[in-house]
Design a protein around this motif. Structure first.
Motif, PDB file in Angstrom:
ATOM      1  N   ILE A   6       0.860  -1.184   0.000  1.00 16.09           N
ATOM      2  CA  ILE A   6       0.000   0.000   0.000  1.00 16.09           C
ATOM      3  C   ILE A   6       0.899   1.237   0.000  1.00 16.09           C
ATOM      4  O   ILE A   6       1.809   1.341   0.836  1.00 16.09           O
ATOM      5  N   THR A   7       0.653   2.156  -0.914  1.00 12.15           N
ATOM      6  CA  THR A   7       1.354   3.440  -0.916  1.00 12.15           C
ATOM      7  C   THR A   7       0.410   4.489  -0.345  1.00 12.15           C
ATOM      8  O   THR A   7      -0.605   4.810  -0.970  1.00 12.15           O
ATOM      9  N   PRO A   8       0.721   5.006   0.856  1.00 10.57           N
ATOM     10  CA  PRO A   8      -0.172   5.990   1.478  1.00 10.57           C
ATOM     11  C   PRO A   8      -0.328   7.248   0.620  1.00 10.57           C
ATOM     12  O   PRO A   8       0.612   7.690  -0.032  1.00 10.57           O
ATOM     13  N   ARG A   9      -1.546   7.794   0.645  1.00  8.75           N
ATOM     14  CA  ARG A   9      -1.842   9.033  -0.073  1.00  8.75           C
ATOM     15  C   ARG A   9      -1.925  10.185   0.923  1.00  8.75           C
ATOM     16  O   ARG A   9      -2.276   9.984   2.087  1.00  8.75           O
ATOM     17  N   VAL A  10      -1.615  11.375   0.458  1.00 13.88           N
ATOM     18  CA  VAL A  10      -1.693  12.560   1.311  1.00 13.88           C
ATOM     19  C   VAL A  10      -3.079  12.677   1.927  1.00 13.88           C
ATOM     20  O   VAL A  10      -3.230  12.993   3.109  1.00 13.88           O
ATOM     21  N   SER A  11      -4.118  12.404   1.165  1.00 13.96           N
ATOM     22  CA  SER A  11      -5.490  12.556   1.655  1.00 13.96           C
ATOM     23  C   SER A  11      -5.814  11.607   2.809  1.00 13.96           C
ATOM     24  O   SER A  11      -6.800  11.804   3.512  1.00 13.96           O
ATOM     25  N   GLU A  12      -4.985  10.590   3.035  1.00 14.98           N
ATOM     26  CA  GLU A  12      -5.210   9.645   4.121  1.00 14.98           C
ATOM     27  C   GLU A  12      -4.529  10.091   5.425  1.00 14.98           C
ATOM     28  O   GLU A  12      -4.660   9.440   6.445  1.00 14.98           O
ATOM     29  N   THR A  13      -3.808  11.194   5.349  1.00 14.53           N
ATOM     30  CA  THR A  13      -3.083  11.709   6.509  1.00 14.53           C
ATOM     31  C   THR A  13      -3.982  12.679   7.274  1.00 14.53           C
ATOM     32  O   THR A  13      -4.651  13.508   6.676  1.00 14.53           O
ATOM     33  N   ASP A  14      -3.981  12.577   8.601  1.00 15.10           N
ATOM     34  CA  ASP A  14      -4.853  13.457   9.379  1.00 15.10           C
ATOM     35  C   ASP A  14      -4.083  14.618  10.003  1.00 15.10           C
ATOM     36  O   ASP A  14      -2.888  14.780   9.786  1.00 15.10           O
ATOM     37  N   ALA A  15      -4.758  15.410  10.790  1.00 17.00           N
ATOM     38  CA  ALA A  15      -4.211  16.658  11.331  1.00 17.00           C
ATOM     39  C   ALA A  15      -3.047  16.449  12.292  1.00 17.00           C
ATOM     40  O   ALA A  15      -2.285  17.376  12.529  1.00 17.00           O
ATOM     41  N   VAL A  16      -2.883  15.245  12.832  1.00 20.42           N
ATOM     42  CA  VAL A  16      -1.762  15.012  13.738  1.00 20.42           C
ATOM     43  C   VAL A  16      -0.580  14.345  13.027  1.00 20.42           C
ATOM     44  O   VAL A  16       0.379  13.934  13.659  1.00 20.42           O
ATOM     45  N   HIS A  18      -0.313  11.558  11.027  1.00 25.67           N
ATOM     46  CA  HIS A  18      -0.207  10.141  10.688  1.00 25.67           C
ATOM     47  C   HIS A  18      -1.427   9.704   9.885  1.00 25.67           C
ATOM     48  O   HIS A  18      -2.364  10.477   9.690  1.00 25.67           O
ATOM     49  N   ILE A  19      -1.384   8.476   9.384  1.00 23.88           N
ATOM     50  CA  ILE A  19      -2.494   7.951   8.580  1.00 23.88           C
ATOM     51  C   ILE A  19      -3.711   7.819   9.495  1.00 23.88           C
ATOM     52  O   ILE A  19      -3.637   7.243  10.580  1.00 23.88           O
ATOM     53  N   ASN A  20      -4.825   8.343   9.052  1.00 23.79           N
ATOM     54  CA  ASN A  20      -6.053   8.361   9.834  1.00 23.79           C
ATOM     55  C   ASN A  20      -6.527   6.948  10.147  1.00 23.79           C
ATOM     56  O   ASN A  20      -6.421   6.050   9.311  1.00 23.79           O
ATOM     57  N   ASN A  21      -7.080   6.776  11.336  1.00 25.28           N
ATOM     58  CA  ASN A  21      -7.546   5.451  11.763  1.00 25.28           C
ATOM     59  C   ASN A  21      -8.652   4.890  10.880  1.00 25.28           C
ATOM     60  O   ASN A  21      -8.852   3.686  10.839  1.00 25.28           O
ATOM     61  N   THR A  22      -9.384   5.736  10.171  1.00 27.58           N
ATOM     62  CA  THR A  22     -10.450   5.234   9.295  1.00 27.58           C
ATOM     63  C   THR A  22      -9.898   4.655   7.995  1.00 27.58           C
ATOM     64  O   THR A  22     -10.630   4.004   7.252  1.00 27.58           O
ATOM     65  N   THR A  23      -8.632   4.870   7.735  1.00 29.39           N
ATOM     66  CA  THR A  23      -8.008   4.407   6.489  1.00 29.39           C
ATOM     67  C   THR A  23      -7.613   2.938   6.555  1.00 29.39           C
ATOM     68  O   THR A  23      -7.716   2.221   5.558  1.00 29.39           O
ATOM     69  N   LEU A  24      -7.171   2.484   7.714  1.00 26.59           N
ATOM     70  CA  LEU A  24      -6.650   1.121   7.803  1.00 26.59           C
ATOM     71  C   LEU A  24      -7.655   0.032   7.424  1.00 26.59           C
ATOM     72  O   LEU A  24      -7.275  -0.943   6.767  1.00 26.59           O
ATOM     73  N   PRO A  25      -8.946   0.140   7.783  1.00 30.27           N
ATOM     74  CA  PRO A  25      -9.883  -0.883   7.300  1.00 30.27           C
ATOM     75  C   PRO A  25      -9.926  -0.972   5.768  1.00 30.27           C
ATOM     76  O   PRO A  25     -10.065  -2.065   5.208  1.00 30.27           O
ATOM     77  N   THR A  60      -1.333  -0.843  16.832  1.00 33.39           N
ATOM     78  CA  THR A  60      -0.178  -1.081  17.694  1.00 33.39           C
ATOM     79  C   THR A  60       0.907  -0.007  17.541  1.00 33.39           C
ATOM     80  O   THR A  60       1.682   0.202  18.459  1.00 33.39           O
ATOM     81  N   LYS A  61       0.980   0.637  16.402  1.00 31.07           N
ATOM     82  CA  LYS A  61       1.928   1.728  16.136  1.00 31.07           C
ATOM     83  C   LYS A  61       1.268   2.702  15.158  1.00 31.07           C
ATOM     84  O   LYS A  61       0.341   2.347  14.441  1.00 31.07           O
ATOM     85  N   GLN A  62       1.805   3.915  15.086  1.00 35.27           N
ATOM     86  CA  GLN A  62       1.299   4.884  14.121  1.00 35.27           C
ATOM     87  C   GLN A  62       1.842   4.553  12.725  1.00 35.27           C
ATOM     88  O   GLN A  62       2.920   3.980  12.581  1.00 35.27           O
ATOM     89  N   VAL A  63       1.086   4.945  11.716  1.00 29.02           N
ATOM     90  CA  VAL A  63       1.456   4.745  10.309  1.00 29.02           C
ATOM     91  C   VAL A  63       1.558   6.128   9.684  1.00 29.02           C
ATOM     92  O   VAL A  63       0.726   6.998   9.953  1.00 29.02           O
ATOM     93  N   TYR A  64       2.570   6.303   8.815  1.00 27.32           N
ATOM     94  CA  TYR A  64       2.848   7.638   8.287  1.00 27.32           C
ATOM     95  C   TYR A  64       2.824   7.689   6.766  1.00 27.32           C
ATOM     96  O   TYR A  64       3.074   6.691   6.091  1.00 27.32           O
ATOM     97  N   PHE A  65       2.568   8.874   6.255  1.00 31.16           N
ATOM     98  CA  PHE A  65       2.681   9.169   4.825  1.00 31.16           C
ATOM     99  C   PHE A  65       4.156   9.109   4.427  1.00 31.16           C
ATOM    100  O   PHE A  65       5.039   9.367   5.223  1.00 31.16           O
ATOM    101  N   GLY A  66       4.398   8.768   3.155  1.00 24.85           N
ATOM    102  CA  GLY A  66       5.754   8.807   2.616  1.00 24.85           C
ATOM    103  C   GLY A  66       6.498   7.494   2.685  1.00 24.85           C
ATOM    104  O   GLY A  66       7.620   7.398   2.189  1.00 24.85           O
TER     105      GLY A  66
END
Length: 140
Positions: A6-16, A18-25, A60-66
């Motif tokens: 999976i290649t994270p997209r900018v739109s999946e990143t939230d205000a803090v 990291h990748i938003n929790n609603t993205t992982l499902p 279990t850990k945060q996920v990040y863009f890039g």
């Protein structure tokens, strides 16, 4: 085990940051594409077979863009008409999330479950999570 990058997209990143929790499902669902292909090779939603009835997600850990992430999907349990999946999401070799999902082989037209066909069952058996994998990842 099935593996999906999976290649994270900018739109999946939230205000803090990291990748938003609603993205992982959604990412875990992307890891199930080979299973959808087994049950409905023509991708015709009128004949769609896999219906999700339960999912349980643990972060279990945060996920990040890039940085690419990798979804691992195993068959945890195989019943007559249902299957339970065990899934993990990794980024940079770190386990970031675990998920379990239960699907039923369902006939939409008749509105009832159906046994998983033998040829599909044989393919699913190749992806069963073995005891060593369970002990390793369940202890993390």
């Amino acid at each position: 085990m099935y593996k999906t990058i999976i290649t994270p997209r900018v739109s999946e990143t939230d205000a803090v940051g990291h990748i938003n929790n609603t993205t992982l499902p959604v990412w875990f669902e992307a890891g199930r594409n080979p299973l959808f292909e087994l049950f409905t090779p023509d991708h015709d939603f009128a004949n769609w077979k896999m219906v999700i009835v339960k999912t349980t997600l643990e972060f279990t850990k945060q996920v990040y863009f890039g940085k690419d992430a990798e979804v691992h999907t195993w068959i945890e349990r195989l019943g007559n008409s249902s299957l339970e999946l065990y899934e993990e999401l990794y980024q940079e070799g770190r386990l970031c999330a675990k998920n379990r999902a239960v699907y039923v082989n369902f006939n939409i037209e008749k509105q009832h479950s159906e046994p998983i066909p033998d040829e599909i069952r044989a393919e699913l058996n190749k992806h069963l999570r073995d005891i060593d994998e369970k002990q390793l990842t369940d202890s993390e």
